[in-house]
Motif scaffolding. Structure first.
Motif, PDB file in Angstrom:
ATOM      1  N   ARG A   5      88.161 -57.687  10.024  1.00 42.98           N
ATOM      2  CA  ARG A   5      88.182 -57.015   8.718  1.00 42.98           C
ATOM      3  C   ARG A   5      89.464 -57.390   7.972  1.00 42.98           C
ATOM      4  O   ARG A   5      89.434 -57.691   6.776  1.00 42.98           O
ATOM      5  N   HIS A   8      89.161 -60.987   6.822  1.00 44.46           N
ATOM      6  CA  HIS A   8      88.241 -61.060   5.673  1.00 44.46           C
ATOM      7  C   HIS A   8      88.932 -60.540   4.412  1.00 44.46           C
ATOM      8  O   HIS A   8      88.770 -61.087   3.332  1.00 44.46           O
ATOM      9  N   SER A   9      89.740 -59.499   4.596  1.00 54.96           N
ATOM     10  CA  SER A   9      90.435 -58.903   3.455  1.00 54.96           C
ATOM     11  C   SER A   9      91.509 -59.858   2.921  1.00 54.96           C
ATOM     12  O   SER A   9      91.618 -60.084   1.712  1.00 54.96           O
ATOM     13  N   SER A  65      80.128 -53.978  11.250  1.00 52.22           N
ATOM     14  CA  SER A  65      80.935 -52.962  10.562  1.00 52.22           C
ATOM     15  C   SER A  65      80.261 -51.588  10.533  1.00 52.22           C
ATOM     16  O   SER A  65      79.053 -51.491  10.295  1.00 52.22           O
ATOM     17  N   LYS A  67      80.594 -49.696   8.244  1.00 52.66           N
ATOM     18  CA  LYS A  67      80.271 -49.427   6.831  1.00 52.66           C
ATOM     19  C   LYS A  67      78.908 -49.994   6.444  1.00 52.66           C
ATOM     20  O   LYS A  67      78.465 -49.797   5.315  1.00 52.66           O
ATOM     21  N   HIS A  87      77.812 -55.719  -2.420  1.00 52.31           N
ATOM     22  CA  HIS A  87      78.881 -56.654  -2.047  1.00 52.31           C
ATOM     23  C   HIS A  87      78.299 -57.918  -1.396  1.00 52.31           C
ATOM     24  O   HIS A  87      78.565 -59.036  -1.826  1.00 52.31           O
ATOM     25  N   THR A 142      88.935 -50.609  -0.982  1.00 55.61           N
ATOM     26  CA  THR A 142      89.725 -50.627   0.261  1.00 55.61           C
ATOM     27  C   THR A 142      91.156 -51.035  -0.099  1.00 55.61           C
ATOM     28  O   THR A 142      91.669 -50.588  -1.112  1.00 55.61           O
ATOM     29  N   SER A 143      91.766 -51.894   0.725  1.00 56.11           N
ATOM     30  CA  SER A 143      93.184 -52.210   0.485  1.00 56.11           C
ATOM     31  C   SER A 143      93.349 -53.513  -0.314  1.00 56.11           C
ATOM     32  O   SER A 143      92.388 -54.238  -0.544  1.00 56.11           O
TER      33      SER A 143
END
Ligand code: HEM
Length: 145
Positions: A5, A8-9, A65, A67, A87, A142-143
């Protein structure tokens, strides 16, 4: 899967940067006066590679995930539907567009057409990616990294 994650971010920034560089590099060269050099080819290729890497990570996340919940109830939650449908679908279309752009640019004979293909398809892909990212200021954001 937390490491995936994060990867990916963070990779989003390389995807965005490499697409912007390829697009800026093609601006003003679609008239055909400028040769399509190895450097131009590499610029488009880097963006393609980062985008495909991001797709691979995204696909793994899609099936691991928490999510992403495969149920009709998930469609009623904005956050769950965002990752299940919006997404993933937007990003998939963006990757397809960028791949078409690269391959058309490779096949085209004239330099102007090569640049034009990168410019149009990468720009469309970039716009979809910008819309599809869960930016921190969104409800389901998210971040930054
Ligand atoms: C190619 C461009 C893509 C970009 C720039 C991108 C970007 C992002 C970002 C920034 C996040 C938030 C990560 C975080 O901070 O938690 C995220 C999450 C996610 N992405 Fe993508 N993504 C892309 C493609 C895809 C694709 C094609 C899929 C699926 C087929 C996908 C599936 C997911 C999933 C499932 C999550 C949620 C992960 C979690 O938090 O557990 N992504 N994506």
């Amino acid at each position: 899967m937390e490491i995936l994650r994060h990867a990916h971010s963070g990779l989003r920034w390389l995807v965005l940067l490499s697409l912007i560089i390829a697009i800026l590099n093609a601006i003003g060269k679609t008239g055909g006066q400028k040769a399509f050099t190895d450097k131009d080819k590499r610029t488009g290729l880097f963006a393609l590679i980062f985008t495909h890497l991001q797709l691979l990570l995204g696909l793994v996340l899609y099936f691991t995930s928490p999510k992403v919940v495969f149920s009709s109830a998930a469609m009623k939650s904005d956050v769950l539907r965002f990752f299940l449908v919006e997404h993933s679908l937007l990003m998939l279309i963006a990757v397809i567009l960028i791949t078409i752009g690269y391959s058309r640019s490779k096949k085209a004979q004239e330099p102007g057409k090569k640049f034009k293909s990168i410019l149009i398809f990468y720009l469309l892909g970039l716009l979809l990616i910008l819309v599809g990212i869960p930016w921190p200021f969104m409800d389901y954001g998210t971040s930054w990294f």
